[in-house]
Design a protein around this motif. Structure first.
Motif, mmCIF file in Angstrom:
data_model
loop_
_atom_site.group_PDB
_atom_site.id
_atom_site.type_symbol
_atom_site.label_atom_id
_atom_site.label_comp_id
_atom_site.label_asym_id
_atom_site.label_seq_id
_atom_site.Cartn_x
_atom_site.Cartn_y
_atom_site.Cartn_z
ATOM 1 N N THR A 19 3.927 1.620 -0.868
ATOM 2 C CA THR A 19 4.693 1.726 -2.118
ATOM 3 C C THR A 19 3.788 2.285 -3.213
ATOM 4 N N GLU A 49 5.944 -1.272 -6.975
ATOM 5 C CA GLU A 49 7.386 -1.030 -6.960
ATOM 6 C C GLU A 49 7.873 -0.642 -8.361
ATOM 7 N N PHE A 56 2.777 -3.834 9.445
ATOM 8 C CA PHE A 56 2.459 -2.628 10.217
ATOM 9 C C PHE A 56 3.576 -1.595 10.196
ATOM 10 N N THR A 57 4.196 -1.427 9.019
ATOM 11 C CA THR A 57 5.156 -0.342 8.854
ATOM 12 C C THR A 57 4.425 0.989 8.989
ATOM 13 N N ASP A 104 5.389 -8.248 -10.722
ATOM 14 C CA ASP A 104 6.766 -8.422 -11.209
ATOM 15 C C ASP A 104 7.391 -9.692 -10.660
ATOM 16 N N LYS A 136 0.821 -1.220 0.000
ATOM 17 C CA LYS A 136 0.000 0.000 0.000
ATOM 18 C C LYS A 136 0.852 1.266 0.000
HETATM 19 N N1 LIG Z 1 8.354 -7.200 -5.871
HETATM 20 C C1 LIG Z 1 7.533 -6.250 -5.427
HETATM 21 N N2 LIG Z 1 7.610 -5.822 -4.153
HETATM 22 C C2 LIG Z 1 6.783 -4.849 -3.751
HETATM 23 C C3 LIG Z 1 5.824 -4.270 -4.625
HETATM 24 N N3 LIG Z 1 5.141 -3.328 -3.936
HETATM 25 C C4 LIG Z 1 5.650 -3.322 -2.692
HETATM 26 N N4 LIG Z 1 6.648 -4.223 -2.559
HETATM 27 C C5 LIG Z 1 7.459 -4.530 -1.349
HETATM 28 O O1 LIG Z 1 6.591 -5.051 -0.352
HETATM 29 C C6 LIG Z 1 7.049 -4.645 0.957
HETATM 30 C C7 LIG Z 1 5.905 -3.967 1.688
HETATM 31 O O2 LIG Z 1 5.593 -2.747 1.053
HETATM 32 P P1 LIG Z 1 4.820 -1.563 1.779
HETATM 33 O O3 LIG Z 1 4.480 -0.578 0.725
HETATM 34 O O4 LIG Z 1 5.556 -1.088 2.974
HETATM 35 O O5 LIG Z 1 3.511 -2.356 2.254
HETATM 36 P P2 LIG Z 1 2.260 -1.840 3.117
HETATM 37 O O6 LIG Z 1 1.075 -2.525 2.546
HETATM 38 O O7 LIG Z 1 2.240 -0.359 3.186
HETATM 39 O O8 LIG Z 1 2.577 -2.466 4.538
HETATM 40 P P3 LIG Z 1 2.090 -1.965 6.015
HETATM 41 O O9 LIG Z 1 2.323 -0.502 6.130
HETATM 42 O O10 LIG Z 1 2.952 -2.762 6.921
HETATM 43 O O11 LIG Z 1 0.647 -2.345 6.108
HETATM 44 C C8 LIG Z 1 8.247 -3.735 0.720
HETATM 45 O O12 LIG Z 1 9.411 -4.524 0.860
HETATM 46 C C9 LIG Z 1 8.065 -3.286 -0.727
HETATM 47 O O13 LIG Z 1 9.271 -2.938 -1.340
HETATM 48 C C10 LIG Z 1 5.772 -4.749 -5.985
HETATM 49 O O14 LIG Z 1 4.973 -4.297 -6.819
HETATM 50 N N5 LIG Z 1 6.637 -5.732 -6.310
#
Ligand SMILES: Nc1nc2c(ncn2[C@@H]2O[C@H](COP(=O)(O)OP(=O)(O)OP(=O)(O)O)[C@@H](O)[C@H]2O)c(=O)[nH]1
Ligand SMILES: [Mg+2]
Length: 393
Positions: free
Chosen positions: A16, A249, A33-34, A226, A14
């Motif tokens: 990202t 990403e 939970f970042t 990806d 999310k």
């Molecule tokens: N390979 C890949 N990794 C991704 C992609 N999008 C996010 N990530 C990875 O997934 C992990 C979690 O990404 P976040 O964006 O912090 O996820 P979040 O959903 O905000 O997580 P919380 O804040 O913990 O709920 C990180 O290591 C990112 O780099 C993607 O499209 N491809």
């Protein structure tokens, strides 16, 4: 401004997605939970600018050679786990943030590389299909809880002689971001007792489910394409729900590369042009990404936002101008503003979006494309350029 919330399991991507779509810096990390406090920023939906129908492209800030970017609000919230409505994980904090959202993008880790709690596992170990329904269920149960907590006050009100159950429910649900019109539509479709004392839990749960469906529609972003096994993405696409394959990403990498003039790319493009300034490692990574884009039709980040606004919310873009011949404002700026309005909106609605004074003083409107005067009942179409004549302008 329309508001889109990114919901989903922890670690699904999310933040990202949010960073890519807003180019704002927020915490991203590979553990659950970042994100604790919600991030709120401006992003855009993309549409075709009406300037494409003219000889020259417009010089509007949000128009890139006929690719028009219309601002919306994007919300990145804490991850959601099963049981959140009872306080599991970060619990209701996340759900309460959704009150103001018009539409939800459910970011799912399609790679199967994170379990139901968002903890890293081997790619393919977790079935992403399991992550789809619980988000809806948590939202439904959360709203049902709100209805239940407010029920006593509805019962109290029912003792008054002029009590009307529809009004009382509309009153209660307006705090959830539901408009009286939406609530009226839900109430027409469900069967329920007129006397609040006779309501059972099932009635309240059914009401909550229907209101949630109507007021918080969901598009699934099948993220991490990806690295995801292709079969996972295919199975998600077969669901009877809107699903857009995404690589958040990848989108982030493209936006950064474009900012540094390494590639040519506008958000939502399905292809990229790689420049000469890249080194071998960068070229390899960008070519891999270009392959992923070719397979799925782009990174999907822009497409997910566009789908939320133009398909799920059924909105259109209208362009108010002061000069119907030049399609410009008083200072000669061509197509300076774009407004998102629900299908069925009229020139009067557009006038009110520009300013309540313009709406109050509305006299008539001209369709600048046909140069014809249009009536108050005219239903706006995508890309309409409208001159509004008002006592206030
Ligand atoms: N390979 C890949 N990794 C991704 C992609 N999008 C996010 N990530 C990875 O997934 C992990 C979690 O990404 P976040 O964006 O912090 O996820 P979040 O959903 O905000 O997580 P919380 O804040 O913990 O709920 C990180 O290591 C990112 O780099 C993607 O499209 N491809
Ligand atoms: Mg996050």
């Amino acid at each position: 401004m329309l508001s889109i919330a990114l919901a989903g399991k922890p670690n699904a991507g999310k933040s990202t997605f949010y960073t890519a779509a807003t180019m704002a810096e927020v915490d991203v990390a590979n553990y659950p939970f970042t994100t604790i406090d919600a991030n709120r920023g401006v992003s855009y939906v993309r549409t075709e600018c009406p300037c494409l129908e003219r000889e020259e492209r417009c010089n509007a800030d949000n128009c890139e050679n006929g690719k028009r970017y219309v601002p919306i609000e994007l919300l990145d919230v804490a991850g959601l786990v099963p049981g959140a409505h009872e306080g599991k994980g970060l619990g209701n904090q996340f759900l309460d943030e959704l009150t103001n959202a018009d539409v939800i993008v459910n970011v799912v880790d399609a790679s199967g590389g994170t379990n139901e709690k968002g903890e890293p596992v081997d790619i393919g170990d977790h079935d992403p299909l399991e992550d789809i329904d619980f988000i809806e269920e948590e939202m439904d149960l959360w709203l049902a809880g709100i209805v239940e907590r407010n029920w006593e006050s509805v019962e109290r009100k029912s003792r008054s002689p002029d009590f009307d159950i529809d009004d009382a429910l509309a009153d209660m649900l307006s705090g959830f971001g539901a408009s009286p019109k939406q609530i009226a539509m839900v109430l027409r479709e469900v069967d329920y007792p007129d006397d609040p004392i006779q309501w059972e839990d099932e009635h309240r749960e059914a009401l909550a489910r229907d209101v949630r469906r109507r007021t918080k529609p969901i598009v699934v972003a099948a993220n991490k394409i990806d690295v995801a096994p292709e079969e996972n993405v295919e199975r998600l696409l077969e669901l009877d729900k809107p699903v857009i394959p995404t690589t958040a990403e990848g989108e982030l990498a493209l936006r950064r590369a474009a900012d540094n003039d390494l590639i040519e790319y506008d958000p939502g493009d399905e292809t990229i042009a790689i420049g000469d300034g890249v080194n071998d490692a960068q070229r390899g990574a960008l070519e891999d990404l270009a392959d992923t884009m070719a397979e799925w039709g782009g990174t999907g980040v822009q497409a997910a936002l566009d789908h939320a606004v133009y398909d799920l919310l059924d909105h259109l873009t209208a362009y108010p101008v002061e000069d119907a011949a030049k399609w410009s404002d008083g200072s000669g700026n061509v197509l300076p503003d774009a407004f998102l309005l629900p299908q069925g909106s009229t020139p009067v609605d557009l006038a009110y979006s520009v300013h309540s004074d313009i709406g109050d003083g509305y006299l008539h409107a001209v369709n600048a494309k046909s140069n014809r005067e249009i009536g108050e009942e005219y239903e706006l179409e995508e890309g309409d350029v409208i001159k509004i004549v008002s006592t206030a302008s």
